[in-house]
Design an enzyme around this catalytic site. Structure first.
Site, short mmCIF file in Angstrom:
data_model
loop_
_atom_site.label_atom_id
_atom_site.label_comp_id
_atom_site.label_asym_id
_atom_site.label_seq_id
_atom_site.Cartn_x
_atom_site.Cartn_y
_atom_site.Cartn_z
N TYR A 174 0.85 -1.19 0.00
CA TYR A 174 0.00 0.00 0.00
C TYR A 174 0.88 1.24 0.00
CZ TYR A 174 -3.59 3.35 1.33
OH TYR A 174 -4.45 4.42 1.36
N ASP B 11 -1.24 15.61 6.38
CA ASP B 11 -2.02 14.95 5.32
C ASP B 11 -3.33 15.71 5.12
OD1 ASP B 11 -3.07 13.05 3.56
OD2 ASP B 11 -3.72 11.70 5.18
N ASP C 231 -3.01 5.52 -2.76
CA ASP C 231 -4.01 6.45 -2.23
C ASP C 231 -4.03 7.70 -3.11
OD1 ASP C 231 -5.43 8.27 -0.70
OD2 ASP C 231 -4.26 7.94 1.13
N ASP D 196 -6.23 10.09 -2.79
CA ASP D 196 -6.97 11.14 -2.07
C ASP D 196 -8.31 11.41 -2.77
OD1 ASP D 196 -5.01 11.27 -0.14
OD2 ASP D 196 -4.07 13.08 -0.90
N HIS E 20 -7.29 4.34 -4.96
CA HIS E 20 -8.61 4.70 -4.42
C HIS E 20 -8.82 6.20 -4.41
CE1 HIS E 20 -7.10 5.62 -0.33
NE2 HIS E 20 -6.43 4.49 -0.35
N GLU F 82 -11.51 9.13 -2.89
CA GLU F 82 -12.43 9.25 -1.76
C GLU F 82 -13.44 10.37 -1.96
OE1 GLU F 82 -9.10 9.76 0.76
OE2 GLU F 82 -9.48 11.88 1.15
N CYS G 31 -7.24 13.54 7.26
CA CYS G 31 -7.11 12.13 7.61
C CYS G 31 -8.49 11.60 7.96
CB CYS G 31 -6.17 11.97 8.82
SG CYS G 31 -6.31 10.33 9.57
N ARG H 217 -13.37 5.03 -2.08
CA ARG H 217 -13.35 5.13 -0.62
C ARG H 217 -14.48 6.06 -0.21
NH1 ARG H 217 -8.45 7.45 3.30
NH2 ARG H 217 -9.75 8.95 4.39
N GLU I 49 -14.14 3.93 5.19
CA GLU I 49 -13.18 4.50 6.13
C GLU I 49 -13.80 4.63 7.53
OE1 GLU I 49 -10.33 4.79 6.83
OE2 GLU I 49 -9.46 6.80 6.79
N ASN J 120 -9.10 -0.76 6.82
CA ASN J 120 -7.94 0.10 7.11
C ASN J 120 -7.56 -0.09 8.58
OD1 ASN J 120 -6.11 2.17 7.49
ND2 ASN J 120 -7.58 3.84 7.13
C1 MIC Z 1 -5.33 5.41 4.80
C2 MIC Z 1 -4.96 6.85 4.85
O1 MIC Z 1 -5.79 7.56 3.95
C3 MIC Z 1 -3.53 7.06 4.34
O2 MIC Z 1 -3.28 8.10 3.74
O3 MIC Z 1 -2.70 6.20 4.61
C4 MIC Z 1 -5.04 7.49 6.25
C5 MIC Z 1 -4.21 6.76 7.28
C6 MIC Z 1 -4.00 7.50 8.59
O4 MIC Z 1 -3.89 8.76 8.58
O5 MIC Z 1 -3.85 6.85 9.61
C7 MIC Z 1 -6.50 7.59 6.67
O6 MIC Z 1 -7.13 8.62 6.33
O7 MIC Z 1 -7.01 6.66 7.30
MG MG Z 2 -4.95 8.98 2.78
#
Ligand code: MIC
Ligand code: MG
Length: 303
Positions: A48, A62, A89, A91, A116, A118, A126, A161, A191, A213
């Site tokens: 991943y 993020d 990812d 986004d 993916h 979202e 996040c 997602r 999620e 996840n």
């Molecule tokens: C899966 C996720 O989108 C990611 O970017 O890895 C994040 C992981 C995290 O911040 O723990 C998420 O939004 O869950």
């Molecule tokens: Mg992410």
């Protein structure tokens, strides 16, 4: 020698076969191309590539700051370091549906097996934090349609997602997931699911592969692969886990260096030079180079 011996389409077909196998596919997050090598060697089914890791590795939160160019470059580097399928990812797809289409083609060219997209509002957050917002169903559906329509390799996995669970609850999330599958999504990533029962409810709602996840310090308990398999989850990601493990070790080592003036005490915990060289196959390159050199030498002698 050289890290990848399979074509992107072979990896995509392997990903699809894994998702259809009935065995939950384990995709640890690789935080560098090098760590990808370890994921492969340890026998996992895929890798991943986390948006959070890509942002955090740049020293950024993020929150939708990374660009398609940065993500596509990292995806290329990671995908070419492994024979495993890579799920990246993407986004929110980096903008409007036309941007989503471009994103899909760029990531397809990067050699990933799947991506993916979202349904969060831009700029995204996040998925396990408070304060995130989701777009309405029509907008989310347009994103997925744009993604599916843009792919040129029909084996590229386009996963939808949904972040609706954390905003409006499980029933709204299953409704959203159904709409995204109707829009053409090959798989669903729900999620911030709170329990195994919620995964089971999502399993009952859609008939495409389902991702769990297992990010630490988030909203979900950390279920085992077996527990997830038992409720019909087809793949599981550990997105940021290896970065957290590595950064924990780096912090402890820096503390010790600052306190003692030497890293000698840390050496037993370090990956050895021999192991590192094994992972990047120095021996294979040396053999290749020797061949070239001795060929040249022979050639020189005979000319
Ligand atoms: C899966 C996720 O989108 C990611 O970017 O890895 C994040 C992981 C995290 O911040 O723990 C998420 O939004 O869950
Ligand atoms: Mg992410």
């Amino acid at each position: 020698m050289l890290s990848s011996t399979r074509t992107p389409s072979e990896k995509r077909r392997a990903f699809r076969a894994g998702l259809a196998s009935g065995t939950t596919q384990r995709f640890p997050g690789a935080f560098t191309p090098l760590s990808t090598r370890l994921v492969q060697e340890k026998g996992f089914e895929g890798v991943y590539l986390s948006g959070a890791v890509m942002a955090n590795e740049l020293g950024l939160p993020d929150v939708g700051l990374t660009t398609l160019t940065e993500v596509a470059l990292r995806a290329t580097q990671v995908a070419s370091a492994t024979d495993l399928p890579v799920l990246v990812d993407a986004d929110t797809g980096f903008g409007e549906p036309m941007n989503v289409a471009r994103t899909v083609q760029a990531l397809e060219d990067a050699g990933v097996a799947g991506l993916h997209v979202e349904d969060q509002v831009n700029p995204k957050r996040c998925g396990h934090l408070d304060g995130k917002e989701v777009v309405d169903e029509a907008t989310a559906v347009r994103r997925v349609r744009a993604a599916v329509g843009a792919r040129r390799d029909p084996d590229l996995v386009v996963m939808a997602r949904t972040d609706v669970r954390g905003v409006s609850g499980l029933a709204a999330a299953t409704d959203r997931a159904r709409a995204l599958v109707d829009a053409g999504a090959d798989a669903v990533f729900p999620e911030a699911m709170a329990s195994l029962e919620e995964f089971a409810a999502m399993r009952a709602a859609v008939d495409v592969p389902l991702l769990a996840n297992m990010t630490e310090f988030g909203r979900s308990d950390l279920f085992t692969v077996q527990q997830l398999q038992d409720v019909g989850v087809d793949m599981v990601i550990f997105p940021v886990s290896m970065l957290r493990v590595a950064m924990g070790a780096v912090e402890r080592a820096l503390d010790e260096l600052a306190a003692t003036g030497t890293l000698a005490g840390q050496v037993p915990t370090m990956q050895t030079r021999a192991r590192l060289y094994e992972l990047v196959d120095y021996a294979g390159y040396a053999a290749f180079d020797e061949g070239v050199v001795s060929f040249d030498l022979r050639d020189n002698r005979t000319s």
